[in-house]
Write a protein that holds these residues in place. Sequence first.
Motif, PDB file in Angstrom:
ATOM      1  N   TYR A  23      40.779  40.794  45.087  1.00 61.52           N
ATOM      2  CA  TYR A  23      40.430  41.248  46.526  1.00 61.52           C
ATOM      3  C   TYR A  23      39.553  42.489  46.270  1.00 61.52           C
ATOM      4  CZ  TYR A  23      44.195  39.013  49.175  1.00 61.52           C
ATOM      5  OH  TYR A  23      45.018  38.084  49.602  1.00 61.52           O
ATOM      6  N   ALA A  24      39.657  43.287  45.482  1.00 61.87           N
ATOM      7  CA  ALA A  24      38.777  44.583  45.323  1.00 61.87           C
ATOM      8  C   ALA A  24      38.338  44.768  43.629  1.00 61.87           C
ATOM      9  CB  ALA A  24      39.411  45.990  45.961  1.00 61.87           C
ATOM     10  N   GLN A  25      37.216  44.930  43.119  1.00 62.98           N
ATOM     11  CA  GLN A  25      37.053  45.475  41.965  1.00 62.98           C
ATOM     12  C   GLN A  25      36.214  46.513  41.782  1.00 62.98           C
ATOM     13  OE1 GLN A  25      34.975  41.979  40.424  1.00 62.98           O
ATOM     14  NE2 GLN A  25      36.744  41.014  39.954  1.00 62.98           N
ATOM     15  N   SER A  26      36.494  47.435  40.992  1.00 63.43           N
ATOM     16  CA  SER A  26      35.674  48.409  40.383  1.00 63.43           C
ATOM     17  C   SER A  26      34.857  47.698  39.508  1.00 63.43           C
ATOM     18  CB  SER A  26      36.470  49.507  40.017  1.00 63.43           C
ATOM     19  OG  SER A  26      37.107  49.101  38.867  1.00 63.43           O
ATOM     20  N   VAL A  31      41.190  45.770  40.463  1.00 64.03           N
ATOM     21  CA  VAL A  31      42.165  46.709  41.328  1.00 64.03           C
ATOM     22  C   VAL A  31      43.428  45.879  42.031  1.00 64.03           C
ATOM     23  CG1 VAL A  31      42.579  48.106  43.515  1.00 64.03           C
ATOM     24  CG2 VAL A  31      40.312  48.215  41.978  1.00 64.03           C
ATOM     25  N   ASP A  32      43.308  44.500  42.372  1.00 68.20           N
ATOM     26  CA  ASP A  32      44.059  43.856  42.793  1.00 68.20           C
ATOM     27  C   ASP A  32      43.908  42.419  42.773  1.00 68.20           C
ATOM     28  OD1 ASP A  32      46.944  43.468  43.571  1.00 68.20           O
ATOM     29  OD2 ASP A  32      46.853  44.277  45.689  1.00 68.20           O
ATOM     30  N   GLU A  33      44.987  41.618  42.475  1.00 66.32           N
ATOM     31  CA  GLU A  33      44.501  40.207  42.636  1.00 66.32           C
ATOM     32  C   GLU A  33      45.693  39.145  43.127  1.00 66.32           C
ATOM     33  OE1 GLU A  33      43.511  38.029  38.834  1.00 66.32           O
ATOM     34  OE2 GLU A  33      44.116  39.784  37.877  1.00 66.32           O
ATOM     35  N   VAL A  34      45.360  37.863  43.432  1.00 66.25           N
ATOM     36  CA  VAL A  34      46.376  37.253  43.772  1.00 66.25           C
ATOM     37  C   VAL A  34      46.673  36.417  42.403  1.00 66.25           C
ATOM     38  CG1 VAL A  34      46.971  34.937  45.138  1.00 66.25           C
ATOM     39  CG2 VAL A  34      45.578  36.838  46.092  1.00 66.25           C
ATOM     40  N   ILE A  35      47.984  36.156  42.277  1.00 69.29           N
ATOM     41  CA  ILE A  35      48.654  35.773  40.904  1.00 69.29           C
ATOM     42  C   ILE A  35      49.394  34.557  40.965  1.00 69.29           C
ATOM     43  CG2 ILE A  35      48.564  37.891  39.745  1.00 69.29           C
ATOM     44  CD1 ILE A  35      51.358  38.177  40.051  1.00 69.29           C
TER      45      ILE A  35
END
Length: 459
Positions: A23-26, A31-35
Amino acid sequence: MNMSGKIRLMTLICLLFVQFGAYAQSENNVVDEVIWVVGDQAILKSDVEAERIRAQMEGQRWTGDPYCVIPEQLAVQKLFLHQAAIDSVEVSESEIMSQVEQQMNYYVQQIGSKEKMEEYFNKNSSQIREQLHDTLKDQLTMQSMQRKLVGDIKLTPADVRRYFKDIPQDSLPYIPTQIEVQIITQEPKIPQEEINRVKNQLREYTEQVNEGKIQFSTLALLYSEDTASARQGGEFGFMGRGELVSEYANVAFNLTDPKKISKIVESEYGFHIIQLIEKRGDRVNSRHILLKPHVSEEELMAGLQRLDSIANDIRAEKFSFDEAATYLSSDKDTRNNHGLLPNSNKNSSLYGTARSEMQDLPQEVAKVVNNMKVGDVSDAFTMINSKGKEVVAIVKLRNRIEGHKATITDDYQKLKDMVVAKRRDEKLDKWIRDKQRTTYIRVNPEWVKCDFQYPGWIK
């Protein structure tokens, strides 16, 4: 758009998230992802981590890799939630909020303070409460759905006997020693001078707060004798009227100004002053300072002597323990039942019954009855009762059932509970496996090598 169309659309959106990985990346960190995707619901890495932290705080242990076990647990939950949405199974907001406040209070007690809790979770209290609301709503909905799926499992005595007959002897549960205890307690007389001292002290605290010399929460932290709430500056968290003793609730629910402090309130726990924090519908958040009049050594000794005299009269058969408990005990929770001490350990399968294992008893009672024989009446001793007051007591060991392998004669209810639990688990296990075959499931490749309890996740 019909329901199946909405599900396909949600699935497509979730698959896009999986495909892009986050959903968001640095710059280099996800940072978060669908697994996982189960039906039309996604499981995020952050969901797994949040559940790991919560379970770790509550002392839970896993039989395998938590990063495999937890996603599967969440996936099973999603199956039930998906069915709950179809069947319109819901839970009330008041039930959810009650659980939220209990959990918030538990966190604060475990971590030490509201501020430390916020630091631990790196969120403010409102954010923690909001996250808990969603989590607990899902858990309560899942439990309601499970109850609906399982229904009321009815068993006959023949079913239980058949189970007992077929179960291997080495699989029979071991029943620890259980005892039945009767108790008589009396509260030593407290001089009026001691009551006046406590009331004057509470009036002084009220004046200090009203004059702006010190915060109510600081006084509670320093001086309140309710140790559980004192650590939170006397704060209870949101409570319904039925969760508070009536004398306290009658005052707390009538407070309207957070700047004003109540008059002194007497309850079975001692004397309180109360400050309103916030009201939400039929729940109130308040803080209090509790002081308890202290019993003098002279009064304790006099109380012990009175009960020793009563114990001697019982042994001499001038009257029975049952009669003495009914007419002489000050414990209103037991005297109407001839002094029979109920099991008050909510984690025990014996909770609410007349039987207790040794660890279920108040520490002082367990120490006294440990070496008693059935029918013995103890000497008088002091103990802290369930209201936190120092009282004098005598006990009678009414019955003892030594530890043993379960038998149909002595442990019918225990064996019946085992059969009910077994049939319940079998029903839910079959439902989950059937549901896996008819539900869209997508698992991130990093998780396909996990050793799952239900292998149907990987298609």
